[in-house]
Structure formats: structure tokens, C-alpha cells
Motif scaffolding. Sequence first.
Motif, PDB file in Angstrom:
ATOM      1  N   UNK A   1       2.744   5.282 -46.041  1.00 20.37           N
ATOM      2  CA  UNK A   1       2.820   4.658 -44.716  1.00 20.37           C
ATOM      3  C   UNK A   1       2.611   3.146 -44.809  1.00 20.37           C
ATOM      4  N   UNK A   2       1.739   2.712 -45.731  1.00 15.33           N
ATOM      5  CA  UNK A   2       1.531   1.282 -45.951  1.00 15.33           C
ATOM      6  C   UNK A   2       2.818   0.610 -46.391  1.00 15.33           C
ATOM      7  N   UNK A   3       3.479   1.211 -47.384  1.00 19.28           N
ATOM      8  CA  UNK A   3       4.733   0.648 -47.887  1.00 19.28           C
ATOM      9  C   UNK A   3       5.814   0.708 -46.813  1.00 19.28           C
ATOM     10  N   UNK A   4       5.795   1.770 -46.001  1.00 17.72           N
ATOM     11  CA  UNK A   4       6.721   1.875 -44.868  1.00 17.72           C
ATOM     12  C   UNK A   4       6.543   0.678 -43.935  1.00 17.72           C
ATOM     13  N   UNK A   5       5.288   0.348 -43.660  1.00 21.67           N
ATOM     14  CA  UNK A   5       5.002  -0.786 -42.782  1.00 21.67           C
ATOM     15  C   UNK A   5       5.452  -2.101 -43.418  1.00 21.67           C
ATOM     16  N   UNK A   6       5.246  -2.222 -44.729  1.00 22.60           N
ATOM     17  CA  UNK A   6       5.724  -3.423 -45.432  1.00 22.60           C
ATOM     18  C   UNK A   6       7.251  -3.528 -45.322  1.00 22.60           C
ATOM     19  N   UNK A   7       7.914  -2.379 -45.529  1.00 22.94           N
ATOM     20  CA  UNK A   7       9.374  -2.358 -45.474  1.00 22.94           C
ATOM     21  C   UNK A   7       9.876  -2.801 -44.101  1.00 22.94           C
ATOM     22  N   UNK A   8       9.117  -2.431 -43.057  1.00 23.77           N
ATOM     23  CA  UNK A   8       9.487  -2.797 -41.682  1.00 23.77           C
ATOM     24  C   UNK A   8       8.961  -4.177 -41.299  1.00 23.77           C
TER      25      UNK A   8
ATOM     26  N   UNK B   1      -9.116 -13.381 -59.359  1.00 24.22           N
ATOM     27  CA  UNK B   1      -9.273 -12.993 -57.961  1.00 24.22           C
ATOM     28  C   UNK B   1      -9.997 -11.648 -57.913  1.00 24.22           C
ATOM     29  N   UNK B   2     -10.546 -11.300 -56.749  1.00 24.96           N
ATOM     30  CA  UNK B   2     -11.191  -9.987 -56.644  1.00 24.96           C
ATOM     31  C   UNK B   2     -10.155  -8.926 -56.273  1.00 24.96           C
ATOM     32  N   UNK B   3     -10.522  -7.663 -56.477  1.00 29.99           N
ATOM     33  CA  UNK B   3      -9.559  -6.565 -56.315  1.00 29.99           C
ATOM     34  C   UNK B   3      -9.084  -6.385 -54.876  1.00 29.99           C
ATOM     35  N   UNK B   4      -9.989  -6.583 -53.895  1.00 34.08           N
ATOM     36  CA  UNK B   4      -9.586  -6.396 -52.504  1.00 34.08           C
ATOM     37  C   UNK B   4      -8.535  -7.420 -52.093  1.00 34.08           C
ATOM     38  N   UNK B   5      -8.734  -8.671 -52.524  1.00 29.83           N
ATOM     39  CA  UNK B   5      -7.770  -9.725 -52.199  1.00 29.83           C
ATOM     40  C   UNK B   5      -6.423  -9.461 -52.870  1.00 29.83           C
ATOM     41  N   UNK B   6      -6.458  -8.892 -54.066  1.00 28.43           N
ATOM     42  CA  UNK B   6      -5.213  -8.607 -54.792  1.00 28.43           C
ATOM     43  C   UNK B   6      -4.307  -7.689 -53.984  1.00 28.43           C
ATOM     44  N   UNK B   7      -4.883  -6.658 -53.374  1.00 27.81           N
ATOM     45  CA  UNK B   7      -4.072  -5.731 -52.580  1.00 27.81           C
ATOM     46  C   UNK B   7      -3.567  -6.423 -51.319  1.00 27.81           C
ATOM     47  N   UNK B   8      -4.400  -7.247 -50.706  1.00 24.29           N
ATOM     48  CA  UNK B   8      -3.967  -7.972 -49.509  1.00 24.29           C
ATOM     49  C   UNK B   8      -2.768  -8.868 -49.827  1.00 24.29           C
ATOM     50  N   UNK B   9      -2.819  -9.537 -50.980  1.00 23.48           N
ATOM     51  CA  UNK B   9      -1.701 -10.391 -51.382  1.00 23.48           C
ATOM     52  C   UNK B   9      -0.450  -9.563 -51.671  1.00 23.48           C
ATOM     53  N   UNK B  10      -0.648  -8.366 -52.212  1.00 24.44           N
ATOM     54  CA  UNK B  10       0.483  -7.475 -52.479  1.00 24.44           C
ATOM     55  C   UNK B  10       1.140  -7.049 -51.178  1.00 24.44           C
ATOM     56  N   UNK B  11       0.323  -6.758 -50.181  1.00 23.79           N
ATOM     57  CA  UNK B  11       0.849  -6.358 -48.871  1.00 23.79           C
ATOM     58  C   UNK B  11       1.636  -7.507 -48.241  1.00 23.79           C
ATOM     59  N   UNK B  12       1.108  -8.715 -48.366  1.00 28.14           N
ATOM     60  CA  UNK B  12       1.810  -9.889 -47.824  1.00 28.14           C
ATOM     61  C   UNK B  12       3.148 -10.060 -48.527  1.00 28.14           C
ATOM     62  N   UNK B  13       3.165  -9.913 -49.853  1.00 22.00           N
ATOM     63  CA  UNK B  13       4.413 -10.064 -50.607  1.00 22.00           C
ATOM     64  C   UNK B  13       5.445  -9.016 -50.187  1.00 22.00           C
ATOM     65  N   UNK B  14       4.974  -7.781 -50.004  1.00 18.53           N
ATOM     66  CA  UNK B  14       5.886  -6.695 -49.635  1.00 18.53           C
ATOM     67  C   UNK B  14       6.393  -6.779 -48.211  1.00 18.53           C
ATOM     68  N   UNK B  15       5.690  -7.560 -47.360  1.00 19.56           N
ATOM     69  CA  UNK B  15       6.051  -7.647 -45.937  1.00 19.56           C
ATOM     70  C   UNK B  15       6.903  -8.852 -45.622  1.00 19.56           C
TER      71      UNK B  15
END
Length: 328
Positions: free
Chosen positions: A208-215, A310-324
Motif C-alpha cells: 500500500x505504501x508503494x501504491x501511494x508512492x506510485x500515485x 544517516x539514521x535508518x528512519x530518515x533513510x526510509x522517508x527519503x526513499x518514500x520521497x524519491x518514489x513519490x
Amino acid sequence: MKTLQQDLQTGQFKNIYLLYGEEAYLKDQYKERLKNALIPPEDTMNLNHYKGKGISVQELIDQAETMPFFSERRLLMIEDSGFFKNATAELAEYLEQVPETTYFVFVENEVDKRGKLYKTVKSKGSVVEFVRQTEEMLQRWVLGTLKKEQKNITRNTMELFFSKTGTDMSNIHTELEKLLSYTMGREVITSEDVEEICTTQTTGKVFDMVDSMAEKQQRRALDLYYDLLAQKEPPMRILYLVTRQFHILMQVKELRAEGMDQQNIAQKCGLQSFAMRKYLKQGEHYTIEHLKRLVERAVSLEEDVKNGRINDQLAVELMIISGSQERK
């Protein structure tokens, strides 16, 4: 499995059984059936149960040599021993000639088929592998349960149910029990029932996260991520699952571009057909080149975390931004 079912039906048992494989639910079910068929549930005197690494082979042999107490059989149940991954020549040699009143049941996740112990059990007893069930088998299993309860479900609702539970039979069983209790007194199970009562597994939430990024719904993707963090999911596991999903999307699009049909793509990528349809739809939002860049971005972020940049939590946030972001 058919041989084991036949043994249970006829009561003609081998002295050695090895149950192994990744389908834990079925494995546990047949372990219990076999145990209760070999000795009565109340007969604790003739049951020796061992679990985990470090089990003494000599102790097993000593117990195996002990005559059963007012019974026809003595049962040694051995779980997660690791014997079938390591050299255990002494036990393999002993199993060549087990006393007729002694029965061994080994329950393992993984085995080395080249090992002497595995070959001995296969020769002298019965080896049963429990593999992940196909989508068709899982649907038949669920529909059989629903039929007994006089319940009906549509194909779309069934797919929604599996998207939440995944293909693990133990989890499917748990969620199905919840669903049956929730819909007690009603004949039809609806998608609203599934949404209301069934728990979405981590992999489903990541989808669902990736779905949201895709949208390009960055805020929703971040909210789903924070929900997973609140449930104590490690950020690096989430990053791994996001990366895995982008990698699968890339594989699906590449194979589709080569002209492969959906059924063969699903088989090659290890996907159920209902999941395959979702991946195809999700992949429409990305080009192969963009997916490659996202996988490379995920690998780079993982390296940054490991190197302390960087810390692990920020890494995922940056990944979400990149995918969106807007596709280029």
C-alpha cells in the motif's frame, strides 16, 4: 504427503518420519496427527519431546533403546534440531536398525538432502516435505471451510482477503476464524467485513505504501510508514521490503516487455495471480528506467545507514520521497 495420509488412515506406520519444509501450518497439523496416532494423548510416559539445538544424540539412543511402559510404542519427537544440516553420523548409523517398538518423528525447517542422516531416513522411514501451497489450493481450502459454515464470498472479496493475509496458512486460518466470528448469522462475507476485521500483514502495508508512492500520494505513504513504526517494525526491514517490491515491479515490467504472459510472469517471479494483477497495475505508473533508479537509490540509502551517514528512519522517508516524485 499422500503416503503419510495413507499411513494415518491404515494405521501402518514407519518407525522413522521426517517432516520438513516452510509451510509451518500443515507441518504442525500433521505432526500432531501423527503423534496422537502413534501414542494416546494421555500417555506421557512413552513420549520424549526434544526441541532446539544441542540435543544429545547419545541420550536419544538411550531413550530409543528403552522399552515402552505398558504400551506398544515409545515415541521420540525431535523438533528444530539442526541434525539434518550438520554431520550426525552416529545418529544416522543408529537409525539403520531401530527397535520395532521405537518411533522417531523429526520436524525441521531445512534439510541437506546430500547428508547421510537424510538418506538414511528416506531409506528406512518416510520423508515428507511441506511446501508453500498454490493459490488454487489455498482458495479451495478457504472455500471448503466457508462451505462448512454455510458462507459465501465473491472472487474480489477473496482476493482482498488474501491481499491482507498473505499466503501463510497459519495466518490465513487465524484471520478466517476472526472473519467467521464477525459475520456470524450472515450468509455472505463482504469486502467491508474483510476491511473491518482482518489485519493487514506488513508486506501488505508496504504494498500500500508503494501504491501511494506510485500515485504520488506522498503524505499517505508517509502515514503508512509511521503506522508501521508505531507497530515496532524496524525501518531497515521496511526499506528492504520496499526495495524488494520495486525490484519485483522491474522484473514484471521487463518480462512483460519481452512478451511473456501473466501466468508465466507470476510463476517466474513467485507471485500469486491475484498479486500479479496488482503488480501489473502498480507498474503502469513507472518506467523500467525509473524503477532501476529507485532500486539503486534504495541500495545507496542502505549503504548510508550502514556507514552512519544517516539514521535508518530518515533513510526510509527519503526513499518514500524519491518514489513519490514526478517521473522523468
